[in-house]
Write an enzyme that holds these catalytic residues in place. Structure first.
Site, PDB file in Angstrom:
ATOM      1  N   ASP A 146       0.842  -1.191   0.000  1.00  0.00           N
ATOM      2  CA  ASP A 146       0.000   0.000   0.000  1.00  0.00           C
ATOM      3  C   ASP A 146       0.883   1.249   0.000  1.00  0.00           C
ATOM      4  OD1 ASP A 146      -3.056   0.761   0.536  1.00  0.00           O
ATOM      5  OD2 ASP A 146      -1.841   2.014   1.854  1.00  0.00           O
ATOM      6  N   HIS A 205     -11.202   8.106  -0.378  1.00  0.00           N
ATOM      7  CA  HIS A 205     -10.253   8.696   0.561  1.00  0.00           C
ATOM      8  C   HIS A 205      -9.089   9.374  -0.155  1.00  0.00           C
ATOM      9  CE1 HIS A 205      -8.727   4.769  -0.491  1.00  0.00           C
ATOM     10  NE2 HIS A 205      -7.594   4.984   0.144  1.00  0.00           N
ATOM     11  N   HIS A 251      -7.148  -7.031   0.901  1.00  0.00           N
ATOM     12  CA  HIS A 251      -6.063  -6.059   0.737  1.00  0.00           C
ATOM     13  C   HIS A 251      -4.918  -6.306   1.701  1.00  0.00           C
ATOM     14  CE1 HIS A 251      -4.090  -2.218   0.018  1.00  0.00           C
ATOM     15  NE2 HIS A 251      -4.270  -1.854   1.278  1.00  0.00           N
TER      16      HIS A 251
END
Length: 292
Positions: A107, A152, A272
């Site tokens: 990420d 986001h 994720h």
């Protein structure tokens, strides 16, 4: 001082003027640095790091602005640029005696890892990126209603002020939302780990927003300049991604190969947070990468 990774020790390492990173270190052997994602800390690597530490020196920092690392005020676009954050990681590794090392990121940490690979090609021997696209490609594939999954990104790309106020007003709900909806195995993040993530994020709202704001601004400028100049990741690269659906995942491997000619790309079936949901799969991918 102990850390949340069994058998690892924790230390603070100065990496820039007034900035020190909290770093967990364990094992011995060829060095591997693991960079966490959002909304997490270095604790996300607790399973993977222990396995790799059997025959590697494993270094797990909290990124600038996250966890127990320093959180300097955003005084300009470079404060939380991935270029700056990558330089932090290289400085921390060198302080531990590692001039060259393998680097894996998840990420946000994967964005830092890619920037480190582009800016420090003689330092990064192998590179792994977990569940991202290269930054310019991310902004290019997000369109229409499919972009709602990444709301986001747009919220935190706004000028300083509003995003910080909105998120701080409901920090646990905001950060907890991603821990919930991005996880397929709800038991992969135990209550105590989740609480630690939420506390860390609650205490770091301005720096987390600044990190994301940079990705829509200065980071994108750096990335597009590299693409125009034809800069590529010259080291062996492995990418693990979820299948995000036909629109967002269209030709993901091709998009990565444009940046990383020596690429192994695989799609995973977990959520994720793959280092916590499917650590054995991540360990295998990293060990295969290190053998290349």
């Amino acid at each position: 001082m102990t850390t949340s990774i069994p058998g690892f020790t924790q230390q603070r390492i100065a990496v820039a003027d007034g900035v020190a990173l909290n770093v967990a270190v364990g094992g011995s052997g060829a060095p591997v640095v693991l960079l966490h994602g959002f909304p997490q800390t270095h604790a996300m690597w607790r399973h993977v790091a222990v396995d790799l530490a059997a025959d590697h020196t494993v270094v797990c920092p909290d990124l600038r602005g996250y966890g127990a690392s320093d959180k300097p005020a955003e005084t300009g676009t470079s404060t939380y640029s991935k270029r700056t954050m990558a330089a932090d990681v290289v400085a921390a590794a060198r302080a531990l005696g590692h001039e060259r090392f393998a680097l894996a990121g998840h990420d946000r940490g994967a964005l830092v890892a890619v920037r480190a690979g582009l800016d420090h090609p003689g330092t990064i021997t192998h590179l792994a990126a977990l569940d991202i696209l290269p930054n310019p490609d991310t902004w290019e594939v997000l369109r229409g209603t499919t972009a709602a999954v990444a709301f986001h990104l747009y919220l935190m790309a706004q000028p300083p002020g509003l995003p910080e106020v909105l998120i701080a007003a409901s920090a646990d709900a905001f950060f907890g939302h991603f821990l919930d909806v991005w996880t397929r195995d709800t038991g992969a993040i135990p209550d105590d780990v989740r609480a630690g993530y939420l506390q860390a994020c609650r205490e770091a709202v301005p720096s987390i927003v600044a990190d994301y704001r940079a990705s829509a601004g200065i980071d994108l400028e750096h990335d597009l300049a590299d693409r125009r100049a034809g800069r590529r990741l010259g080291m062996p690269v492995s990418v693990l991604q979820q299948h995000w659906g036909p629109e967002l995942s269209a030709d993901a491997a091709g998009r990565w190969r444009a940046w990383a000619p020596d690429l192994q790309h695989a799609t995973v079936s977990c959520g994720h947070f793959m280092a916590e949901e499917s650590p054995a799969e991540v360990v295998k991918a990293l060990r295969d990468l290190l053998a290349r």
